[in-house]
Scaffold this motif. Structure first.
Motif, PDB file in Angstrom:
ATOM      1  N   GLY A 173       0.826  -1.202   0.000  1.00  0.00           N
ATOM      2  CA  GLY A 173       0.000   0.000   0.000  1.00  0.00           C
ATOM      3  C   GLY A 173       0.854   1.243   0.000  1.00  0.00           C
ATOM      4  N   LEU A 174       0.214   2.370  -0.259  1.00  0.00           N
ATOM      5  CA  LEU A 174       0.914   3.639  -0.394  1.00  0.00           C
ATOM      6  C   LEU A 174      -0.040   4.764  -0.004  1.00  0.00           C
ATOM      7  CD1 LEU A 174       3.337   5.334  -1.636  1.00  0.00           C
ATOM      8  CD2 LEU A 174       2.087   5.208  -3.786  1.00  0.00           C
ATOM      9  N   ALA A 175       0.472   5.766   0.716  1.00  0.00           N
ATOM     10  CA  ALA A 175      -0.346   6.919   1.088  1.00  0.00           C
ATOM     11  C   ALA A 175       0.546   8.134   1.256  1.00  0.00           C
ATOM     12  CB  ALA A 175      -1.109   6.650   2.379  1.00  0.00           C
ATOM     13  N   PHE A 176       0.027   9.303   0.902  1.00  0.00           N
ATOM     14  CA  PHE A 176       0.730  10.570   1.067  1.00  0.00           C
ATOM     15  C   PHE A 176       0.002  11.408   2.116  1.00  0.00           C
ATOM     16  CE2 PHE A 176       1.818   9.302  -3.263  1.00  0.00           C
ATOM     17  CZ  PHE A 176       3.199   9.513  -3.281  1.00  0.00           C
ATOM     18  N   SER A 177       0.758  11.987   3.003  1.00  0.00           N
ATOM     19  CA  SER A 177       0.161  12.823   4.039  1.00  0.00           C
ATOM     20  C   SER A 177      -0.480  14.068   3.429  1.00  0.00           C
ATOM     21  CB  SER A 177       1.236  13.244   5.050  1.00  0.00           C
ATOM     22  OG  SER A 177       0.732  14.248   5.917  1.00  0.00           O
ATOM     23  N   PRO A 178      -1.638  14.495   3.959  1.00  0.00           N
ATOM     24  CA  PRO A 178      -2.226  15.754   3.505  1.00  0.00           C
ATOM     25  C   PRO A 178      -1.519  16.977   4.080  1.00  0.00           C
ATOM     26  CG  PRO A 178      -3.583  14.804   5.227  1.00  0.00           C
ATOM     27  CD  PRO A 178      -2.509  13.798   4.928  1.00  0.00           C
ATOM     28  N   MET A 179      -0.561  16.769   4.967  1.00  0.00           N
ATOM     29  CA  MET A 179       0.191  17.894   5.539  1.00  0.00           C
ATOM     30  C   MET A 179       1.318  18.269   4.586  1.00  0.00           C
ATOM     31  SD  MET A 179      -1.519  18.387   8.279  1.00  0.00           S
ATOM     32  CE  MET A 179      -0.493  19.452   9.277  1.00  0.00           C
ATOM     33  N   ASP A 180       0.934  18.752   3.413  1.00  0.00           N
ATOM     34  CA  ASP A 180       1.906  19.058   2.368  1.00  0.00           C
ATOM     35  C   ASP A 180       1.943  20.550   2.037  1.00  0.00           C
ATOM     36  OD1 ASP A 180      -0.582  19.223   1.232  1.00  0.00           O
ATOM     37  OD2 ASP A 180      -0.094  18.056  -0.554  1.00  0.00           O
ATOM     38  N   PHE A 181       1.627  21.363   3.069  1.00  0.00           N
ATOM     39  CA  PHE A 181       1.660  22.810   2.870  1.00  0.00           C
ATOM     40  C   PHE A 181       2.149  23.458   4.156  1.00  0.00           C
ATOM     41  CE2 PHE A 181      -2.490  21.555   4.378  1.00  0.00           C
ATOM     42  CZ  PHE A 181      -2.764  22.441   5.406  1.00  0.00           C
ATOM     43  N   ASN A 182       2.557  24.679   4.050  1.00  0.00           N
ATOM     44  CA  ASN A 182       3.037  25.420   5.201  1.00  0.00           C
ATOM     45  C   ASN A 182       1.855  25.741   6.118  1.00  0.00           C
ATOM     46  OD1 ASN A 182       4.181  27.182   7.041  1.00  0.00           O
ATOM     47  ND2 ASN A 182       5.340  28.318   5.510  1.00  0.00           N
ATOM     48  N   LEU A 183       1.927  25.278   7.369  1.00  0.00           N
ATOM     49  CA  LEU A 183       0.829  25.540   8.290  1.00  0.00           C
ATOM     50  C   LEU A 183       0.687  27.031   8.601  1.00  0.00           C
ATOM     51  CD1 LEU A 183       1.222  22.564  10.798  1.00  0.00           C
ATOM     52  CD2 LEU A 183      -0.285  22.762   8.820  1.00  0.00           C
ATOM     53  N   TRP A 184       1.752  27.782   8.415  1.00  0.00           N
ATOM     54  CA  TRP A 184       1.702  29.230   8.587  1.00  0.00           C
ATOM     55  C   TRP A 184       1.459  29.840   7.208  1.00  0.00           C
ATOM     56  CZ3 TRP A 184       1.524  31.087  13.420  1.00  0.00           C
ATOM     57  CH2 TRP A 184       1.998  30.258  14.439  1.00  0.00           C
ATOM     58  N   HIS A 185       0.180  30.040   6.884  1.00  0.00           N
ATOM     59  CA  HIS A 185      -0.152  30.540   5.561  1.00  0.00           C
ATOM     60  C   HIS A 185      -1.335  31.501   5.665  1.00  0.00           C
ATOM     61  CE1 HIS A 185      -2.818  27.054   6.176  1.00  0.00           C
ATOM     62  NE2 HIS A 185      -3.682  27.712   5.440  1.00  0.00           N
ATOM     63  N   PRO A 186      -1.455  32.409   4.701  1.00  0.00           N
ATOM     64  CA  PRO A 186      -2.565  33.368   4.720  1.00  0.00           C
ATOM     65  C   PRO A 186      -3.883  32.679   4.404  1.00  0.00           C
ATOM     66  CG  PRO A 186      -1.302  33.624   2.707  1.00  0.00           C
ATOM     67  CD  PRO A 186      -0.531  32.674   3.568  1.00  0.00           C
TER      68      PRO A 186
END
Length: 268
Positions: free
Chosen positions: A251-264
């Motif tokens: 199996g394979l999965a990518f985390s949805p945490m793929d952006f800067n949490l400090w964002h406008p």
């Protein structure tokens, strides 16, 4: 990471990370009536050490009797709510691929543990359906023999069959080298400004990871580390696949945490 099998379950055969960040594993049932397998939520903070035992897939014995499962995926079917005090809700259907007489049978349920609707035995492909993934409302799959296909799960006629003309033999791109797909996942949705949002990644049980578009054509996204296309050299033409140091992946999965949490945002 390597996820160990859970107590009281058969071997884990697939994983899926939903858009809400919850990670699930699909394993064989190791016996029991009216179930082919179990879907369990894994704690993403403690993987691979723990899991929350959730429930069976409730596949009825009067349709198929098996303890062998191969793939699952979730589809977003509704969204609602959301305000400064609470996160929005997301509703999902869950799709299963279980073995039936040497082939694969697809099911869909409104929730884990709910009795699923039988979508029928898959025909028109070779091998077992070992990976499933949605892009929007389009269902894609890969097989143990190296094929890619798009399915129409909502069709009233032959719902489990591939949409005509969408079956692609991925070994055509590897000069005949076997491509025993064992999992499928959509790419990171935000990374590099969404460059991989509509790219599908297929992992094999012989140590390869491949990237493809929704038509099953190779997509060059990797820095080549092996002769992917089998032409005897390593070049930029090999960027649609890479060797990985994991044998027997399921199996394979990518985390949805793929952006800067400090964002406008548009909210305070």
């Amino acid at each position: 990471v390597v996820i160990p099998n859970l107590v009281g379950r058969g071997n884990i055969r697939d994983i899926d990370l939903r858009s809400d960040g919850r990670l699930f594993a699909y394993a064989g049932s190791a016996g029991g009536a009216n179930q082919a397998g179990f879907v369990d939520e894994l704690d993403v903070g403690t993987v691979p050490s723990s899991g929350q035992l959730d429930g069976s897939d409730a596949v009825p014995d009067n349709v198929v009797t098996t303890d062998n499962v191969d793939a699952m995926t979730f589809r977003v079917v509704g969204r609602g709510g959301g305000n400064v005090a609470a996160a929005p809700s997301v509703d999902y259907d869950v799709y299963y691929s279980v073995r039936d007489s040497g082939g694969s049978r697809l099911f869909v349920a409104t929730d884990v543990g709910s009795v699923p609707t039988d979508l029928g035995v898959v025909s028109g492909v070779s091998g077992l359906v070992t990976g499933l993934e949605f892009i929007g409302n389009s269902l894609f799959g890969v097989t143990s023999s190296g094929q890619f296909a798009r399915f129409n799960p909502s069709s009233a006629s032959n719902p489990a069959n591939p949409i005509p003309g969408t079956v692609v033999d991925f070994t055509n791109f590897t000069n005949g080298r076997s491509v025993p797909f064992s999992g499928l996942a959509i790419g990171p949705q935000n990374l590099e400004n969404g460059a991989y949002a509509n790219v599908l990644f297929g992992v094999t049980n012989n140590g390869w990871l491949y990237a493809m578009d929704p038509t099953g054509q190779p997509v060059s996204v990797f820095t080549p580390n092996a002769d992917t296309n089998g032409d005897g050299t390593i070049s930029t033409a090999d960027g649609f696949g890479m060797r990985i140091a994991i044998g027997g992946a399921v199996g394979l999965a990518f985390s949805p945490m793929d952006f800067n949490l400090w964002h406008p945002t548009a909210r305070r």
